[in-house]
Design a protein around this motif. Sequence first.
Motif, PDB file in Angstrom:
ATOM      1  N   SER A   1       0.821  -1.213   0.000  1.00 16.11           N
ATOM      2  CA  SER A   1       0.000   0.000   0.000  1.00 16.11           C
ATOM      3  C   SER A   1       0.855   1.263   0.000  1.00 16.11           C
ATOM      4  N   PHE A   2       2.169   1.123  -0.061  1.00 14.56           N
ATOM      5  CA  PHE A   2       3.043   2.283  -0.217  1.00 14.56           C
ATOM      6  C   PHE A   2       3.256   2.515  -1.711  1.00 14.56           C
ATOM      7  N   GLY A   3       2.658   3.542  -2.235  1.00 16.55           N
ATOM      8  CA  GLY A   3       2.787   3.824  -3.655  1.00 16.55           C
ATOM      9  C   GLY A   3       1.969   5.042  -4.029  1.00 16.55           C
ATOM     10  N   LEU A   4       2.165   5.522  -5.247  1.00 18.40           N
ATOM     11  CA  LEU A   4       1.553   6.775  -5.690  1.00 18.40           C
ATOM     12  C   LEU A   4       0.037   6.746  -5.588  1.00 18.40           C
ATOM     13  N   GLU A   5      -0.591   5.661  -6.042  1.00 23.16           N
ATOM     14  CA  GLU A   5      -2.057   5.615  -6.049  1.00 23.16           C
ATOM     15  C   GLU A   5      -2.614   5.705  -4.628  1.00 23.16           C
ATOM     16  N   ALA A   6      -2.025   4.959  -3.694  1.00 19.84           N
ATOM     17  CA  ALA A   6      -2.500   5.006  -2.306  1.00 19.84           C
ATOM     18  C   ALA A   6      -2.266   6.385  -1.707  1.00 19.84           C
ATOM     19  N   TRP A   7      -1.122   7.001  -2.015  1.00 19.71           N
ATOM     20  CA  TRP A   7      -0.818   8.321  -1.442  1.00 19.71           C
ATOM     21  C   TRP A   7      -1.746   9.398  -1.994  1.00 19.71           C
ATOM     22  N   VAL A   8      -2.122   9.293  -3.268  1.00 16.82           N
ATOM     23  CA  VAL A   8      -3.088  10.251  -3.829  1.00 16.82           C
ATOM     24  C   VAL A   8      -4.456  10.044  -3.195  1.00 16.82           C
TER      25      VAL A   8
END
Length: 524
Positions: free
Chosen positions: A322-329
Motif C-alpha cells: 500500500s506504499f505507492g503513488l495511487e495510495a498516497w493520492v
Amino acid sequence: MEVTVHLLGEVRVAVDGSPAAGFDRRSAAQLVALLALEPARRLHRERVMAALWPDAAPEDAANALHKAAHFARRATGGADAVVLRAEMVSLFPGTSVEVDVAVFEAAARAALAEDDEAAAAAVLDRWPAELLPDEPYAAWADAPRQRIDLLRRRLLLLARRWADLVALDPTDEQAALGLAAEQLDRGDRAGALRVIARIERVLREELGIGLSPEGAALRARALDSAAPMPGRPPVVPAPRAAGLARQRLGFCRAPDGVRLAFATSGTGPPLVKVANWLSHLDHNWGSPVWSHWWRELSRDHTLVRYDERGCGLSDWDVDADSFGLEAWVRDLETVVDTLGLERFPLLGLSQGGPIAVTYAARHPERVSHLVVHGTCARALWPRASKEQKSELVALGQLLRVSWGSDAPGFRQVYDAKFLPDGPLELWRAFDQLQRRSSSPENAYRLWGAFGRLDASEAARSLDVPTLILHPRGDLVWSFDDAAELHAAIPGSRLVALDTRNHILRADEPAFAHFLQEVRAFLGT
C-alpha cells in the motif's frame, strides 16, 4: 412534483409530502442513495456499475443496474424516478428534489459560520441520525460520510456536547478536557481526574503522545482544588510540542481502512500540505527541523498537514504493497474530502511533490495554485545507472540495519544530504525526528517506494498555476531535476534558492526568499 430524499438514517423517499413505498431491494436503495449524493443527481453508467458492483462482469453489472433502476421506480412510485439515457443514470431528472444531506450541510455550515451555539444544537437535534447506517462498508459513501461526521463533530464542539464527542472519538482530547472541566466546575473533582487519566492513557496507548499543555494545566487545577496532601508528587509537564490552541488533531480513514492523522493550524483560507518523508504531526511542530515552516505558513492560512500511512500518528501497521503513488493520492483525497475543502492551494515538499502534481492533474477544478519545493518529475530508481542502483541497494540495507540506533548509518548519510550546511544539533534533531516518525521496516518501504515515483505524465497534462522552488545546490534532487519538472509543466515558474539545504533552515536567507515567493504567488 416535489421529491424529498432522506439518507440520514434509513433511506426513504417522499413525493409531494407523501412517503413512497419502502425499498424491498437493497440494490434499489443503494442506487437512489448513490445518485442523491451527487450534486447533479446523475452519474455515468460506468461509474455507477463500478461503485455498486465492482467485482461483477460488465454484462452482469449492466443487468444489475437495470434491475435496481426498475425496483427503485417501483419503490418510489415514479416512472421517471431513475432514468437511463445516453450513458447517464439520473435520479428524478427535471424535478425539484431536496436531499436531507444537502440541507443538513447547509444548516451546519451556517451555524458554524455564525458561531451560534443554539443553532448548532438545533441542527444536531433535527438530524440525529448518521449517513446510511445500513451501508457502513460502502466505499462510495466514504467521502460524504467522513465529511458529515466532521461537520457533526464541529457542531458538537460548538454546542459543547463533550460526552457525545468523546463517545464518537475517544482520542479527542479537546472534548475530554471539556467534559473534565464541566465536571470540575460542578464540584466533581474525582470525576474530572478520571476523565483526564482516561484521555492520557488513550493518547499514550493509541497515539504514543502525552497530554497537551492544556490537559496538564487542567489536571493541576483539579489537584490544586483539593486540600494539600503530604507527599503529593508535583504535576509532570506534558510531553507535547503543540497545545490545542496551536494545532487541532483529527483522524479519518482511507478507502482501504488505514487511519490517517491530520492537523490544522492558523486561520484564513486553506493551504494543504502533502505528506512527505517521515512526518510526525506533533513532534514536527516543536522540532527545529520543521517548526519554523509550520508557524510561518500558518500566519496567513489555515494550514492542513497529515501524516502519511506508516508514519507519525497515522496507522503504522499497513500492508507493504500500500506504499505507492495511487495510495498516497487517495490518502490526500481522503483528507481534503473529510475536511470538506472544495478549492485550495496545494503544497508539495520533496517526495510530496509528485503526489501533489498527480493530484492537481486529476483534480484541476479543486487546486487553485500548486507550489512544489525540492522535488522532481521522476524519482531516481527508474533512470538510475547500474552503479547508482547498486549504491541505492546498499543504502537501503544500511537503513534497515541502522535505523533506531545511535551508531552512524543511514540517518547520518541522509543528514548530509538533507541538511549539508546544518549545525550538528540540527542533524541530531533530524535523527530524532526520523526515529520518532516510523519503524525501520516502514522507513525502508517508504524509501523504496518514493524512489519509484513518476509524475512526468501528470506534469505534462497539468493546467494549474504552478510555482517551483528549488535549492540551487540541492544534494537530494539536483537543480536539473527541477528544470526538467519546469519544462514539463506548462506555464510554470521556476525559482532558484541560494542554498544547499534540502530542508531550509530558519536562519538562512533562502527560507525568507521561499516565504516571500510563496506569499506573493498565493496572493495572485
